[in-house]
Design an enzyme around this catalytic site. Structure first.
Site, PDB file in Angstrom:
ATOM      1  N   CYS A  43      -4.698   9.828   3.642  1.00  0.00           N
ATOM      2  CA  CYS A  43      -3.887   9.686   2.428  1.00  0.00           C
ATOM      3  C   CYS A  43      -3.816   8.261   1.888  1.00  0.00           C
ATOM      4  O   CYS A  43      -3.029   7.994   0.974  1.00  0.00           O
ATOM      5  CB  CYS A  43      -2.470  10.197   2.689  1.00  0.00           C
ATOM      6  SG  CYS A  43      -2.384  11.947   3.086  1.00  0.00           S
ATOM      7  N   ASP A  44      -4.629   7.350   2.414  1.00  0.00           N
ATOM      8  CA  ASP A  44      -4.553   5.956   1.963  1.00  0.00           C
ATOM      9  C   ASP A  44      -5.949   5.401   1.658  1.00  0.00           C
ATOM     10  O   ASP A  44      -6.370   4.397   2.240  1.00  0.00           O
ATOM     11  CB  ASP A  44      -3.867   5.109   3.036  1.00  0.00           C
ATOM     12  CG  ASP A  44      -3.463   3.734   2.501  1.00  0.00           C
ATOM     13  OD1 ASP A  44      -3.344   3.584   1.270  1.00  0.00           O
ATOM     14  OD2 ASP A  44      -3.270   2.816   3.320  1.00  0.00           O
ATOM     15  N   PRO A  45      -6.670   6.046   0.714  1.00  0.00           N
ATOM     16  CA  PRO A  45      -8.045   5.625   0.431  1.00  0.00           C
ATOM     17  C   PRO A  45      -8.149   4.507  -0.604  1.00  0.00           C
ATOM     18  O   PRO A  45      -8.863   4.645  -1.604  1.00  0.00           O
ATOM     19  CB  PRO A  45      -8.677   6.915  -0.083  1.00  0.00           C
ATOM     20  CG  PRO A  45      -7.565   7.597  -0.808  1.00  0.00           C
ATOM     21  CD  PRO A  45      -6.312   7.277  -0.022  1.00  0.00           C
ATOM     22  N   HIS A  46      -7.429   3.399  -0.367  1.00  0.00           N
ATOM     23  CA  HIS A  46      -7.648   2.268  -1.280  1.00  0.00           C
ATOM     24  C   HIS A  46      -9.002   1.642  -0.948  1.00  0.00           C
ATOM     25  O   HIS A  46      -9.566   1.879   0.133  1.00  0.00           O
ATOM     26  CB  HIS A  46      -6.493   1.259  -1.196  1.00  0.00           C
ATOM     27  CG  HIS A  46      -6.300   0.614   0.128  1.00  0.00           C
ATOM     28  ND1 HIS A  46      -7.118  -0.384   0.603  1.00  0.00           N
ATOM     29  CD2 HIS A  46      -5.367   0.822   1.097  1.00  0.00           C
ATOM     30  CE1 HIS A  46      -6.708  -0.776   1.788  1.00  0.00           C
ATOM     31  NE2 HIS A  46      -5.650  -0.050   2.118  1.00  0.00           N
ATOM     32  N   ASN A  49     -10.195   0.510   2.464  1.00  0.00           N
ATOM     33  CA  ASN A  49     -10.265   1.538   3.508  1.00  0.00           C
ATOM     34  C   ASN A  49     -11.447   2.477   3.332  1.00  0.00           C
ATOM     35  O   ASN A  49     -11.682   3.349   4.168  1.00  0.00           O
ATOM     36  CB  ASN A  49      -8.975   2.371   3.534  1.00  0.00           C
ATOM     37  CG  ASN A  49      -7.808   1.618   4.144  1.00  0.00           C
ATOM     38  OD1 ASN A  49      -8.002   0.601   4.790  1.00  0.00           O
ATOM     39  ND2 ASN A  49      -6.602   2.117   3.922  1.00  0.00           N
TER      40      ASN A  49
END
Length: 259
Positions: A43-46, A49
């Site tokens: 849930c954190d595909p910045h 990442n």
């Protein structure tokens, strides 16, 4: 240690001989596969990442920082899939029904706009044109979305309180992916089609699995199966036509602009 560069590093993408369109589609496919197929979602595909590298002239994605995952409930996953399928094909009734199942009634248009980052008027337009893409009005669309945020701030807060908790992390994921798409120059329509494709497949697979579990085969079930298969096949044809036209346009556009 994993080698790679940030997903939005355009210079490194160019030096690796990769196409931003292929990169954007691959990233969207990976995360929509997680959402609609496995239900186990990073849930954190910045960009930091989501790393890229080239192998055999193709982009390879390396995901790092695995501290924020969510396992989606199966019922939620399927309802969310119904919503995205309806968003892709601009099924206004399906959008409203799916939003109701997620606990949103009067604000369903606002939820659709938040998920797609596009005005709901565009979905209405596509429901009439039977197209995945609407006319490009980038500046006006951005202004309209900003207007939504300012005008409906209280409604947005209320809606975030009303939706299932697991959906909040998907909002975060979608926002990160939207920034990657923007930096890669990808059309919002491409992201919509990728999400809708995986959502449609998830629903068809669920239907097939349920049929196998029951094991009942009569004329009614055969007709029901045929209807589901035909609907799935029809959507796949539309998606393939869109992909071919989109590929042709991206291939020919530089030549057309040069003339």
């Amino acid at each position: 240690f994993e080698e790679g560069f940030k997903a939005t590093d355009l210079e490194s993408i160019r030096k690796a001989g990769l196409k931003t369109r292929d990169v954007a589609k691959l990233i969207a496919s990976i995360f929509n596969s997680q959402v609609f197929q496995s239900g186990f979602v990073h849930c954190d595909p910045h960009p930091a990442n989501v790393l890229l590298r080239e192998e055999n002239n193709k982009p390879v994605v390396v995901l790092v920082d695995h501290g924020l995952y969510k396992q989606l409930d199966n019922d939620f996953r399927l309802t969310y899939a119904k919503l995205w399928k309806s968003l892709m094909v601009a099924d206004l009734h399906g959008i409203k029904t799916s939003c109701h199942e997620l606990g949103i009634d009067e604000m369903y248009q606002l939820l659709a706009a938040m998920l797609t980052s596009r005005p709901f008027d565009e979905i209405i337009e596509r429901s009439k044109s039977r197209s995945f893409a609407a006319k490009e009005k980038t500046g006006g669309d951005k202004a309209m979305i900003r207007g939504y945020a300012q005008r409906y701030l209280r409604e947005i807060i209320d809606m975030l309180d009303a939706v299932p908790r697991q959906m909040l992390l998907l909002f975060k994921m979608n926002d990160c992916l939207r920034h990657i798409d923007h930096d890669l120059g990808s059309s919002p329509t491409n992201s919509l089609v990728v999400a809708g494709t995986y959502a449609t497949k998830a629903l068809y697979d669920e239907h097939r699995n349920n049929e196998k579990k029951t094991g009942r085969r009569n004329m009614s079930s055969v007709v029901y199966d045929a209807r589901h298969w035909f609907e799935y096949f029809r959507i796949l044809v539309r998606i393939n036509i869109y992909d071919i036209v989109s590929w042709w346009w991206h291939s020919m556009r530089p030549r057309l602009l040069a003339e």
